[in-house]
Design a protein around this motif. Structure first.
Motif, PDB file in Angstrom:
ATOM      1  N   UNK A 165       0.827  -1.208   0.000  1.00 49.42           N
ATOM      2  CA  UNK A 165       0.000   0.000   0.000  1.00 49.42           C
ATOM      3  C   UNK A 165       0.862   1.257   0.000  1.00 49.42           C
ATOM      4  N   UNK A 166       2.119   1.137   0.399  1.00 52.01           N
ATOM      5  CA  UNK A 166       3.029   2.279   0.411  1.00 52.01           C
ATOM      6  C   UNK A 166       3.232   2.863  -0.986  1.00 52.01           C
ATOM      7  N   UNK A 167       2.918   2.081  -2.025  1.00 45.20           N
ATOM      8  CA  UNK A 167       3.045   2.601  -3.386  1.00 45.20           C
ATOM      9  C   UNK A 167       2.157   3.831  -3.606  1.00 45.20           C
ATOM     10  N   UNK A 168       1.027   3.890  -2.907  1.00 43.60           N
ATOM     11  CA  UNK A 168       0.118   5.031  -3.088  1.00 43.60           C
ATOM     12  C   UNK A 168       0.793   6.329  -2.671  1.00 43.60           C
ATOM     13  N   UNK A 169       1.480   6.313  -1.529  1.00 47.06           N
ATOM     14  CA  UNK A 169       2.206   7.508  -1.105  1.00 47.06           C
ATOM     15  C   UNK A 169       3.317   7.834  -2.096  1.00 47.06           C
ATOM     16  N   UNK A 170       4.027   6.809  -2.541  1.00 49.83           N
ATOM     17  CA  UNK A 170       5.124   7.020  -3.494  1.00 49.83           C
ATOM     18  C   UNK A 170       4.617   7.663  -4.780  1.00 49.83           C
ATOM     19  N   UNK A 171       3.529   7.148  -5.339  1.00 52.04           N
ATOM     20  CA  UNK A 171       3.015   7.657  -6.607  1.00 52.04           C
ATOM     21  C   UNK A 171       2.392   9.040  -6.440  1.00 52.04           C
ATOM     22  N   UNK A 172       1.823   9.310  -5.264  1.00 56.09           N
ATOM     23  CA  UNK A 172       1.294  10.651  -5.005  1.00 56.09           C
ATOM     24  C   UNK A 172       2.436  11.664  -4.972  1.00 56.09           C
ATOM     25  N   UNK A 173       3.545  11.306  -4.335  1.00 55.99           N
ATOM     26  CA  UNK A 173       4.695  12.218  -4.279  1.00 55.99           C
ATOM     27  C   UNK A 173       5.332  12.394  -5.651  1.00 55.99           C
ATOM     28  N   UNK A 174       5.252  11.396  -6.482  1.00 52.19           N
ATOM     29  CA  UNK A 174       5.803  11.497  -7.838  1.00 52.19           C
ATOM     30  C   UNK A 174       4.848  12.192  -8.805  1.00 52.19           C
ATOM     31  N   UNK A 175       3.670  12.554  -8.320  1.00 52.13           N
ATOM     32  CA  UNK A 175       2.653  13.225  -9.141  1.00 52.13           C
ATOM     33  C   UNK A 175       2.352  12.397 -10.388  1.00 52.13           C
ATOM     34  N   UNK A 176       2.089  11.102 -10.151  1.00 53.30           N
ATOM     35  CA  UNK A 176       1.783  10.179 -11.243  1.00 53.30           C
ATOM     36  C   UNK A 176       0.344   9.684 -11.080  1.00 53.30           C
ATOM     37  N   UNK A 177      -0.637  10.461 -11.538  1.00 55.98           N
ATOM     38  CA  UNK A 177      -2.043  10.088 -11.301  1.00 55.98           C
ATOM     39  C   UNK A 177      -2.472   8.831 -12.050  1.00 55.98           C
ATOM     40  N   UNK A 178      -1.790   8.509 -13.142  1.00 56.69           N
ATOM     41  CA  UNK A 178      -2.178   7.326 -13.914  1.00 56.69           C
ATOM     42  C   UNK A 178      -1.907   6.056 -13.106  1.00 56.69           C
ATOM     43  N   UNK A 179      -0.679   5.904 -12.629  1.00 59.11           N
ATOM     44  CA  UNK A 179      -0.344   4.711 -11.854  1.00 59.11           C
ATOM     45  C   UNK A 179      -1.009   4.732 -10.484  1.00 59.11           C
ATOM     46  N   UNK A 180      -1.235   5.920  -9.928  1.00 59.52           N
ATOM     47  CA  UNK A 180      -1.930   6.004  -8.644  1.00 59.52           C
ATOM     48  C   UNK A 180      -3.366   5.505  -8.782  1.00 59.52           C
ATOM     49  N   UNK A 181      -4.025   5.888  -9.863  1.00 60.36           N
ATOM     50  CA  UNK A 181      -5.388   5.414 -10.095  1.00 60.36           C
ATOM     51  C   UNK A 181      -5.410   3.892 -10.235  1.00 60.36           C
ATOM     52  N   UNK A 182      -4.380   3.336 -10.870  1.00 60.27           N
ATOM     53  CA  UNK A 182      -4.307   1.882 -11.006  1.00 60.27           C
ATOM     54  C   UNK A 182      -4.177   1.210  -9.642  1.00 60.27           C
ATOM     55  N   UNK A 183      -3.367   1.796  -8.754  1.00 60.85           N
ATOM     56  CA  UNK A 183      -3.231   1.243  -7.407  1.00 60.85           C
ATOM     57  C   UNK A 183      -4.534   1.363  -6.630  1.00 60.85           C
TER      58      UNK A 183
END
Length: 280
Positions: A165-183
């Motif tokens: 679940x830590x990937x969500x924080x990582x992708x939010x900090x990277x400003x990557x909404x595409x991969x965040x939505x996938x998570x």
């Protein structure tokens, strides 16, 4: 317009044509048309159960617009498609013997096979049953009417294992909404699959609900304000959305502990809470 009634009326001749085909045991209307919650976007799902493998000609005979979706020599189930004045109809052909085998696998051995769970969902929703042996489908529906507790536990322990679940924080900090939505979608699918199992509702490859509020109303055991919190996950800024989803997962584990104490929720929580710390 009553979209379900319109679709039921439109597809009735197709159901009758399949029911009259030699080798067919039973036919069944499925999906949102059978449940009564079809809308203007809905297609129609038809199930055809055969005593023996059908030929391609038999599959295509009921209507001139039928298009084969699966080659004749492939293993069952077979899929075909047709249109009636723009209305899309999806036809799934299965062997009655295979249905029996699948029900034994899922309901008796309590193996959470995705294809089997999809079949059970279709059977439970099914209506307008016809053909020479409709009692077969009625018997399958009676068997499926009791959701095995051991099956619910098996699904919870499989899909409740939400990791990384830590990937969500990582992708939010990277400003990557595409991969965040996938998570978000991955975690949400696991969460809803678990909640449906806890509530004794069959789900398969795709969670079959059209409206979040109606889904929430059907789940007696679920986190409070489930539908609105899910909307927030996919609409709020990433940090807020991530926290809402985290709380939803934890609340789902609370529901599991209350309703299925046999499940190893401690293991699920430990896996979910395992994190990866960034190196400053």
């Amino acid at each position: 317009m009553d979209h379900a009634h319109f679709r039921r009326t439109a597809v009735a001749p197709v159901l009758a044509a399949y029911a009259a085909t030699p080798g067919v045991d039973a036919v069944m209307l499925g999906g949102s048309t059978a449940r009564g919650d079809a809308d203007r976007w809905s297609d129609v799902e038809v199930g055809v159960f055969w005593a023996r493998p059908p030929t391609l000609a038999e599959r295509l005979a009921p209507a001139p617009s039928v298009r084969p979706g699966t080659p004749e020599d492939d293993d069952p189930p077979w899929y075909d498609y047709l249109e009636l004045d723009g209305l899309a109809i999806d036809v799934e052909h299965a062997l009655s013997s295979k249905v029996e085998e699948t029900l034994g696998l899922v309901l008796e051995a309590c193996i959470p096979d995705p294809d089997g769970l999809t079949l059970l969902k279709g059977l439970v929703d099914g209506s307008d049953i016809g053909g020479p042996r409709p009692e077969l489908v009625h018997m399958w529906q009676r068997r499926a009417s009791t959701y095995p507790r051991k099956l619910a536990i098996a699904i919870v322990e499989r899909d409740g294992a939400i990791d990384k679940f830590w990937r969500c924080q990582m992708l939010a900090e990277r400003d990557n909404p595409v991969l965040l939505a996938r998570e978000f979608l991955r975690v949400t699918n696991q969460l809803l699959t678990v909640l449906h199992a806890v509530n004794g509702c069959y789900t398969g490859h795709v969670l079959a609900f059209k409206r979040l509020d109606a889904m929430e109303a059907e789940l007696s055991h679920a986190p409070a304000d489930l539908a609105q919190r899910l909307r927030t996950v996919f609409a709020a800024p990433p940090p807020e959305a991530t926290e809402v989803l985290r709380q939803l997962v934890e609340a789902t584990y609370d529901v599991i502990e209350a309703e299925l104490p046999e499940a190893d929720v401690t293991r699920l929580r430990t896996r979910f809470r395992t994190t990866r710390r960034p190196i400053e």
